[in-house]
Design a protein around this motif. Structure first.
Motif, short mmCIF file in Angstrom:
data_model
loop_
_atom_site.label_atom_id
_atom_site.label_comp_id
_atom_site.label_asym_id
_atom_site.label_seq_id
_atom_site.Cartn_x
_atom_site.Cartn_y
_atom_site.Cartn_z
N ARG A 1 5.22 0.42 4.60
CA ARG A 1 4.72 -0.86 5.08
C ARG A 1 5.75 -1.97 4.91
N LEU A 2 6.84 -1.71 4.18
CA LEU A 2 7.87 -2.74 3.98
C LEU A 2 8.65 -3.03 5.25
N HIS A 3 8.83 -2.03 6.07
CA HIS A 3 9.65 -2.18 7.28
C HIS A 3 9.27 -1.08 8.25
N ASN A 4 9.61 -1.24 9.52
CA ASN A 4 9.27 -0.21 10.49
C ASN A 4 10.37 0.83 10.70
N ARG A 5 11.48 0.69 9.95
CA ARG A 5 12.55 1.69 10.01
C ARG A 5 12.93 2.07 8.59
N TRP A 6 13.37 3.32 8.41
CA TRP A 6 13.66 3.79 7.05
C TRP A 6 14.82 3.04 6.43
N ASP A 7 15.85 2.71 7.22
CA ASP A 7 16.97 1.99 6.64
C ASP A 7 16.56 0.58 6.24
N GLY A 8 15.56 0.02 6.94
CA GLY A 8 15.02 -1.28 6.56
C GLY A 8 14.28 -1.21 5.24
N VAL A 9 13.51 -0.14 5.04
CA VAL A 9 12.81 0.07 3.77
C VAL A 9 13.83 0.15 2.63
N ALA A 10 14.89 0.93 2.84
CA ALA A 10 15.92 1.08 1.81
C ALA A 10 16.58 -0.26 1.50
N ALA A 11 16.83 -1.07 2.52
CA ALA A 11 17.48 -2.37 2.31
C ALA A 11 16.57 -3.30 1.51
N THR B 1 0.83 -1.20 0.00
CA THR B 1 0.00 0.00 0.00
C THR B 1 0.87 1.25 0.00
N THR B 2 1.88 1.29 0.85
CA THR B 2 2.89 2.35 0.83
C THR B 2 4.24 1.72 1.13
N LEU B 3 5.30 2.36 0.71
CA LEU B 3 6.63 1.80 0.97
C LEU B 3 6.92 1.69 2.46
N ALA C 1 8.75 7.50 2.68
CA ALA C 1 8.44 6.49 3.69
C ALA C 1 9.15 6.81 5.00
N ARG C 2 10.37 7.32 4.89
CA ARG C 2 11.12 7.70 6.09
C ARG C 2 10.38 8.79 6.86
N GLU C 3 9.88 9.77 6.12
CA GLU C 3 9.14 10.85 6.77
C GLU C 3 7.86 10.31 7.42
N GLU C 4 7.18 9.42 6.72
CA GLU C 4 5.95 8.84 7.28
C GLU C 4 6.27 8.06 8.55
N LEU C 5 7.35 7.29 8.51
CA LEU C 5 7.74 6.51 9.69
C LEU C 5 8.20 7.40 10.83
#
Length: 181
Positions: free
Chosen positions: A66-76, A62-64, A112-116
């Motif tokens: 949702r991939l992970h609960n931390r921004w560096d996790g989303v990037a990974a 639904t949004t990036l 996503a980082r800003e949202e998190l």
């Protein structure tokens, strides 16, 4: 030997603010088969979802964020998807990121980082009520309820509403939020 057709798989990471039902409904509205949707739980994880993807497949979220609960996790996760030649589809915006469009994807990771970071997060119902009370400069409900229910010191509704600690409360709001006396 025939080539296996590409599939669209989806991933859902439910939270208090981003419920599982809402995410599944958004994915279903985008035409994604629920049978190909992984929902984060003790039985299914993001790792399981990533293992099921083949080059050429698409992962929908639904949004990036949702991939992970931390921004560096989303990037990974985005890096891993692109390394495996997986297209990423953010259903809420309709944006699709094919491998090789890393700059655009990193822009989304930044969002996503800003949202998190809670800049754009949704409020829970409780937080919404509290924010509304502050916006309306109203005495918090719990404090107002003590005065409203004190029939010994404030026998009439008018006397209760005139109390100094009943700022922002009118008769309609008091009956609606605090109930009858």
């Amino acid at each position: 030997m025939s080539k296996v057709p590409a599939q669209i798989r989806a991933y859902v990471r439910p939270s208090r603010r981003h419920g599982q039902k809402e995410q599944l409904a958004a994915l279903e509205a985008a035409g994604i088969d629920e049978a190909l949707t992984y929902v984060e739980s003790k039985d299914e994880t993001l790792g399981d979802c990533l293992k099921s993807l083949m080059p050429g497949d698409t992962l929908a979220v639904t949004t990036l964020a949702r991939l992970h609960n931390r921004w560096d996790g989303v990037a990974a996760v985005v890096r891993e998807l692109f390394a495996k030649q997986i297209t990423l589809w953010e259903v809420s915006t309709g944006r699709k990121f094919a491998p090789g469009h890393l700059i655009e994807a990193l822009d989304c990771v930044t969002e996503a980082r800003e949202e998190l970071a809670n800049d754009k997060r949704l409020m829970t119902a409780r937080e919404g009520r509290k924010a509304a009370e502050i916006r309306h400069s109203r005495t918090p409900t719990a404090k107002a309820r003590v005065i409203w229910e004190n029939l010994a010191d404030y026998p009439t509704t008018g006397e209760a509403l005139e109390h100094d600690d009943m700022d922002g409360w009118d008769l309609a709001a008091a009956y609606k939020k605090l109930g009858t006396r």
